[in-house]
Design a protein around this motif. Structure first.
Motif, PDB file in Angstrom:
ATOM      1  N   ARG A 115       0.870  -1.207  -0.020  1.00 44.57           N
ATOM      2  CA  ARG A 115       0.102  -0.038  -0.123  1.00 44.57           C
ATOM      3  C   ARG A 115       0.758   1.280  -0.022  1.00 44.57           C
ATOM      4  NH1 ARG A 115      -4.685  -0.006   4.612  1.00 44.57           N
ATOM      5  NH2 ARG A 115      -2.961   0.609   5.837  1.00 44.57           N
ATOM      6  N   ARG A 206     -15.860  11.816   1.262  1.00 45.42           N
ATOM      7  CA  ARG A 206     -14.237  11.558   1.711  1.00 45.42           C
ATOM      8  C   ARG A 206     -13.385  11.040   0.480  1.00 45.42           C
ATOM      9  NH1 ARG A 206     -10.293   7.880   3.098  1.00 45.42           N
ATOM     10  NH2 ARG A 206     -11.196   6.239   1.615  1.00 45.42           N
ATOM     11  N   LYS A 216      -3.195   5.789   0.929  1.00 46.14           N
ATOM     12  CA  LYS A 216      -3.035   6.259   2.456  1.00 46.14           C
ATOM     13  C   LYS A 216      -2.218   7.600   2.133  1.00 46.14           C
ATOM     14  CE  LYS A 216      -2.903   4.666   6.967  1.00 46.14           C
ATOM     15  NZ  LYS A 216      -3.986   5.164   7.559  1.00 46.14           N
ATOM     16  N   TYR A 221      -7.364  13.352   4.574  1.00 41.92           N
ATOM     17  CA  TYR A 221      -7.647  13.261   6.116  1.00 41.92           C
ATOM     18  C   TYR A 221      -8.224  14.509   6.632  1.00 41.92           C
ATOM     19  CZ  TYR A 221      -6.043   8.529   6.185  1.00 41.92           C
ATOM     20  OH  TYR A 221      -6.074   7.220   5.847  1.00 41.92           O
ATOM     21  N   GLU A 251     -17.095   4.283   4.165  1.00 45.05           N
ATOM     22  CA  GLU A 251     -16.099   4.217   5.507  1.00 45.05           C
ATOM     23  C   GLU A 251     -16.617   4.809   6.478  1.00 45.05           C
ATOM     24  OE1 GLU A 251     -12.131   3.328   4.982  1.00 45.05           O
ATOM     25  OE2 GLU A 251     -11.936   4.079   2.991  1.00 45.05           O
ATOM     26  N   ALA A 254     -11.799   7.027   9.870  1.00 44.53           N
ATOM     27  CA  ALA A 254     -10.930   6.507   9.254  1.00 44.53           C
ATOM     28  C   ALA A 254     -10.666   5.099   9.113  1.00 44.53           C
ATOM     29  CB  ALA A 254      -9.597   7.242   9.326  1.00 44.53           C
ATOM     30  N   MET A 255     -11.826   4.466   9.129  1.00 43.76           N
ATOM     31  CA  MET A 255     -12.110   3.034   9.409  1.00 43.76           C
ATOM     32  C   MET A 255     -12.869   2.398   8.222  1.00 43.76           C
ATOM     33  SD  MET A 255     -12.767   3.028  13.382  1.00 43.76           S
ATOM     34  CE  MET A 255     -13.903   4.435  13.357  1.00 43.76           C
ATOM     35  N   ASN A 256     -12.643   0.910   7.947  1.00 44.41           N
ATOM     36  CA  ASN A 256     -13.653   0.501   7.190  1.00 44.41           C
ATOM     37  C   ASN A 256     -14.838  -0.039   7.889  1.00 44.41           C
ATOM     38  OD1 ASN A 256     -10.623  -0.931   5.580  1.00 44.41           O
ATOM     39  ND2 ASN A 256     -11.911   0.223   4.416  1.00 44.41           N
ATOM     40  N   LEU A 298     -10.371   2.816   1.351  1.00 43.80           N
ATOM     41  CA  LEU A 298      -9.047   2.498   1.691  1.00 43.80           C
ATOM     42  C   LEU A 298      -8.920   0.738   1.754  1.00 43.80           C
ATOM     43  CD1 LEU A 298      -5.971   3.794   2.225  1.00 43.80           C
ATOM     44  CD2 LEU A 298      -6.406   2.781   4.313  1.00 43.80           C
ATOM     45  N   GLY A 300      -8.056  -1.541   3.236  1.00 42.24           N
ATOM     46  CA  GLY A 300      -7.473  -1.844   4.815  1.00 42.24           C
ATOM     47  C   GLY A 300      -7.029  -3.288   5.180  1.00 42.24           C
ATOM     48  N   VAL A 301      -5.802  -3.534   5.866  1.00 42.17           N
ATOM     49  CA  VAL A 301      -5.280  -4.789   6.084  1.00 42.17           C
ATOM     50  C   VAL A 301      -6.326  -5.365   6.991  1.00 42.17           C
ATOM     51  CG1 VAL A 301      -3.377  -5.821   7.386  1.00 42.17           C
ATOM     52  CG2 VAL A 301      -3.042  -3.846   6.162  1.00 42.17           C
ATOM     53  N   THR A 302      -7.057  -4.810   7.962  1.00 41.56           N
ATOM     54  CA  THR A 302      -7.958  -5.397   8.859  1.00 41.56           C
ATOM     55  C   THR A 302      -9.311  -5.984   7.856  1.00 41.56           C
ATOM     56  OG1 THR A 302      -7.410  -3.865  10.372  1.00 41.56           O
ATOM     57  CG2 THR A 302      -9.208  -5.227  11.286  1.00 41.56           C
ATOM     58  N   LEU A 350     -13.701  -1.043  11.422  1.00 39.46           N
ATOM     59  CA  LEU A 350     -12.206  -1.714  11.421  1.00 39.46           C
ATOM     60  C   LEU A 350     -11.158  -0.818  11.069  1.00 39.46           C
ATOM     61  CD1 LEU A 350     -14.636  -3.596  10.083  1.00 39.46           C
ATOM     62  CD2 LEU A 350     -12.931  -5.183   9.539  1.00 39.46           C
ATOM     63  N   GLY A 351      -9.865  -1.338  11.821  1.00 43.29           N
ATOM     64  CA  GLY A 351      -8.858  -0.680  11.190  1.00 43.29           C
ATOM     65  C   GLY A 351      -7.744  -1.096  12.209  1.00 43.29           C
ATOM     66  N   THR A 352      -6.493  -0.879  11.867  1.00 43.41           N
ATOM     67  CA  THR A 352      -5.281  -1.166  12.847  1.00 43.41           C
ATOM     68  C   THR A 352      -5.560  -0.687  14.247  1.00 43.41           C
ATOM     69  OG1 THR A 352      -3.975  -1.506  10.901  1.00 43.41           O
ATOM     70  CG2 THR A 352      -2.909  -1.266  13.137  1.00 43.41           C
TER      71      THR A 352
HETATM   72  C1  LIG Z   1      -9.537   5.670   5.689  1.00 40.83           C
HETATM   73  C2  LIG Z   1      -9.149   4.559   6.272  1.00 40.83           C
HETATM   74  N1  LIG Z   1      -9.850   3.462   6.148  1.00 40.83           N
HETATM   75  C3  LIG Z   1      -9.650   2.165   6.683  1.00 40.83           C
HETATM   76  C4  LIG Z   1      -8.437   2.220   7.390  1.00 40.83           C
HETATM   77  C5  LIG Z   1      -8.316   0.651   8.059  1.00 40.83           C
HETATM   78  O1  LIG Z   1      -6.945   0.373   7.434  1.00 40.83           O
HETATM   79  P1  LIG Z   1      -5.994  -0.756   8.271  1.00 40.83           P
HETATM   80  O2  LIG Z   1      -6.907  -1.917   8.693  1.00 40.83           O
HETATM   81  O3  LIG Z   1      -5.018  -1.255   6.963  1.00 40.83           O
HETATM   82  O4  LIG Z   1      -5.675  -0.139   9.469  1.00 40.83           O
HETATM   83  C6  LIG Z   1      -7.698   3.327   7.873  1.00 40.83           C
HETATM   84  C7  LIG Z   1      -6.492   3.066   8.385  1.00 40.83           C
HETATM   85  O5  LIG Z   1      -5.289   3.053   8.022  1.00 40.83           O
HETATM   86  C8  LIG Z   1      -8.053   4.474   7.018  1.00 40.83           C
HETATM   87  O6  LIG Z   1      -7.312   5.597   7.512  1.00 40.83           O
END
Ligand SMILES: Cc1ncc(COP(=O)(O)O)c(C=O)c1O
Length: 405
Positions: A115, A206, A216, A221, A251, A254-256, A298, A300-302, A350-352
């Protein structure tokens, strides 16, 4: 044009980096004043940094300089630099967790690195080799091991950042860049896993097709800060970002964002206990729905991990959940319909930073859609536990936990 999903999930954006940051040339300058560790209960996200950071600079003639680990501290840049004037700034967020075996692990760091490569490419920043950056991250984690809290839910947050450092004004791509990697001990985003309330917004967006929402990039943001303040004034925790005339769900903050919906052809009956927590009586027929990677989401890894787990027979067996992961367009009208039919069971962000948190309320056009239950439901609970077990090294799963040597 929005990038297709496949190009968002794999492949190096810049395979021909002239000189990647080379971990074998790493110079280390130790801090002469290492800080004492603070009690974990007092940690606030992003406020406490470890003793060291990594820095490397890109020059168009010579490529990436020998990277350096040095004491965490200010950097000096010309104020005309492209990152200040035109927003050339991309970053990643990832965590190192200490396992019961005393080893530090990263969670699927290859996804963060791919990413990062794509984000740099999208802003026409100089090429960077994510595998080389990962090696540097592992070296930093190794050096800063004492900063990784032992307690479950705590970790060392890592913030690799690439900024455009071409000095001088001029609206053009920067052929100079700086990579820096910060590390900070961090705890659970919410100390108590209470549900959050979302405020659905369509007058501000967004991300849009062809834009940068699927990357990213720092510029994604700050435009969200004002709508977020407005949502907070109305008593909501985060924004549920909508897109388009049909009010597509994209979203949350800043999370999915995922929803769990009882399937028409299923028999996922549920009931509430005395604590208002709901339990599934049967395991069939739940859709786990999230928006597709159409360039506005985004990757996301999660998100990727939850989708993979939900469709995995081994996870379904051990969690007694029969989930149907769906990446599909869905709208506020769908949420209202599922809610009125009693099929809308869970809403998850969801997110890190948070891993998975429940949402219990979605404000939209003056009304609230209220979710059943007072905390994470069965799907959120099972996914969160599995991911945390992998992250914290209690479970080995498909090579997702990568040990820092
Ligand atoms: C806009 C946005 N969406 C989703 C996520 C979740 O992504 P990840 O699971 O890689 O942290 C993030 C955080 O990085 C983000 O900034």
């Amino acid at each position: 044009m929005a990038s297709p999903a496949s190009t968002q999930t794999c492949g190096s954006a810049n395979p021909e980096s002239p000189a990647p940051p080379d971990a074998s040339k790493l110079k280390i300058t130790h801090s002469k004043t290492p800080k004492p560790l603070q009690p974990v209960e007092t940690l606030r996200f992003g406020q406490t940094f470890s003793d060291h950071m990594i820095v490397a600079n890109y020059d168009p003639e010579t490529g990436w300089s020998a990277p350096e680990i040095k004491p965490h501290g200010p950097i000096t840049l010309d104020p005309s630099c492209s990152c200040f004037q035109y927003g050339g700034n991309v970053f990643e967020g990832m965590k190192a967790y200490l396992g019961p075996d005393g080893k530090a692990r990263l969670f699927r760091p290859d996804l963060n690195m791919r990413r990062l490569e794509r984000s740099c490419a999208r802003l026409a920043l100089p090429p960077i080799d994510g595998d080389a950056v990962l090696e540097l991250i592992q070296r930093l984690v190794d050096l800063e091991r004492r900063w990784i809290p032992k307690e479950s839910g705590y970790s060392l947050y890592l913030r690799p950042t690439v900024i455009a450092t071409k000095p001088g004004l001029g609206v053009m791509a920067s052929d100079h860049a700086m990579l820096y990697i910060l590390a900070m001990p961090t705890g659970p985003f919410y100390r108590v896993l209470k549900p959050v309330a979302l405020f659905a917004v369509s007058e501000n967006v967004r991300a849009w097709p062809g834009g940068t929402g699927g990357h990213k990039i720092a510029g994604n943001y700050s435009p969200g800060f004002l709508p977020q303040q407005t949502a907070a004034e109305k008593g909501y925790d985060h924004i549920l970002w909508l897109f388009g005339d049909d009010r597509r769900i994209t979203e949350a903050g800043a999370m999915n964002f995922f929803v769990v919906v009882k399937r028409d052809d299923g028999d996922g009956e549920f009931q509430f206990d005395m604590f208002d927590m709901y339990h599934l009586l049967s395991v069939e027929g739940l859709d786990l729905i999230t928006a597709p990677l159409d360039g506005t989401i985004l990757p996301g890894v999660t998100r990727a991990s939850c989708l993979a787990l939900a469709g995995d027979p081994e996870f379904q067996k051990e969690s007694s959940l029969r989930l149907h992961p769906q990446e599909m367009v869905y709208t506020m009208s769908d949420l209202e319909k599922w809610s009125s039919e009693g099929k809308f069971l869970e809403a998850l962000a969801l997110g890190t930073s948070v891993i998975i948190i429940p949402c219990n309320k979605i404000g939209y056009e003056g009304k609230d859609i209220v979710l059943p239950g007072a905390g994470l439901g069965p799907v959120g609970t099972a996914l969160r536990k599995k991911i945390l077990d992998i992250q914290e090294g209690r479970t080995e799963w498909k090579g997702w936990g990568v040990v820092c040597p």
